[in-house]
Scaffold this active site. Sequence first.
Site, PDB file in Angstrom:
ATOM      1  N   ARG A 296       7.668 125.414 -49.049  1.00  0.00           N
ATOM      2  CA  ARG A 296       8.433 125.624 -48.026  1.00  0.00           C
ATOM      3  C   ARG A 296       8.739 124.965 -46.578  1.00  0.00           C
ATOM      4  NH1 ARG A 296       6.183 131.702 -48.526  1.00  0.00           N
ATOM      5  NH2 ARG A 296       5.744 130.517 -50.327  1.00  0.00           N
TER       6      ARG A 296
ATOM      7  N   ARG B 201      15.352 126.057 -45.778  1.00  0.00           N
ATOM      8  CA  ARG B 201      14.560 126.932 -46.555  1.00  0.00           C
ATOM      9  C   ARG B 201      15.098 127.462 -47.598  1.00  0.00           C
ATOM     10  NH1 ARG B 201      10.263 131.072 -46.886  1.00  0.00           N
ATOM     11  NH2 ARG B 201       9.598 131.493 -48.847  1.00  0.00           N
TER      12      ARG B 201
ATOM     13  N   ASP C 136       6.960 135.082 -41.893  1.00  0.00           N
ATOM     14  CA  ASP C 136       6.438 136.309 -42.100  1.00  0.00           C
ATOM     15  C   ASP C 136       6.618 137.944 -40.293  1.00  0.00           C
ATOM     16  OD1 ASP C 136       6.426 135.917 -44.889  1.00  0.00           O
ATOM     17  OD2 ASP C 136       4.790 135.912 -44.948  1.00  0.00           O
TER      18      ASP C 136
ATOM     19  N   ASP D 172       8.038 129.535 -43.512  1.00  0.00           N
ATOM     20  CA  ASP D 172       8.254 130.338 -43.578  1.00  0.00           C
ATOM     21  C   ASP D 172       7.873 131.677 -42.218  1.00  0.00           C
ATOM     22  OD1 ASP D 172       8.034 132.590 -45.102  1.00  0.00           O
ATOM     23  OD2 ASP D 172       5.333 132.362 -45.620  1.00  0.00           O
TER      24      ASP D 172
END
Length: 175
Positions: free
Chosen positions: A89, A80, A94, A92
């Site tokens: 990307r 990344r 989160d 990811d």
Amino acid sequence: MSRAVLSIGSNLGDRLARLRAVVAGFGPRVAAVSPVYRTAPWGGVEQDDFLNAVLLADDPAYEPADWLRHGAALEDAAGRVREVHWGPRTLDVDVVWCGTEAGPVRSADPWLTLPHPRAHRRAFVLAPWLDVEPDAVLTAAGATRPVRDWLAALDPAERDGVHRTGDDIGAAGLR
């Protein structure tokens, strides 16, 4: 013990393999894995569609920040690079929501804001979250509502841009 809702996505390289690597990377902490969704990119940057999913994970030894550190390590392992805000990307991860025995964790720390400040506006988070936790509740924008209500309140174009792919990223064999 902390429990986390993790939103994962990729739009570069072997997207499906990258999502599977997250499931493997969190290993026995993963309690549930949503179906995979294909979604248009969010944020106005021209790029390929994402594959997204949501994981429910728990670990008695993890603090909320541990989920973020673990996700960041998996992002780093996937190569990344953060060059363009909301840009393409490889991976990811989160932290959308986190809770402990005391209840939902709230944090205004810029490094780890909980609940995620934009989760309630993202169909690619809300739809897969409902697949693994149909009674989920999210506090955002000063209101606490069922996740299904946040999803229903989104613009129809946002909801319609999220499509199940039928791909499996490792739900079989979870504890």
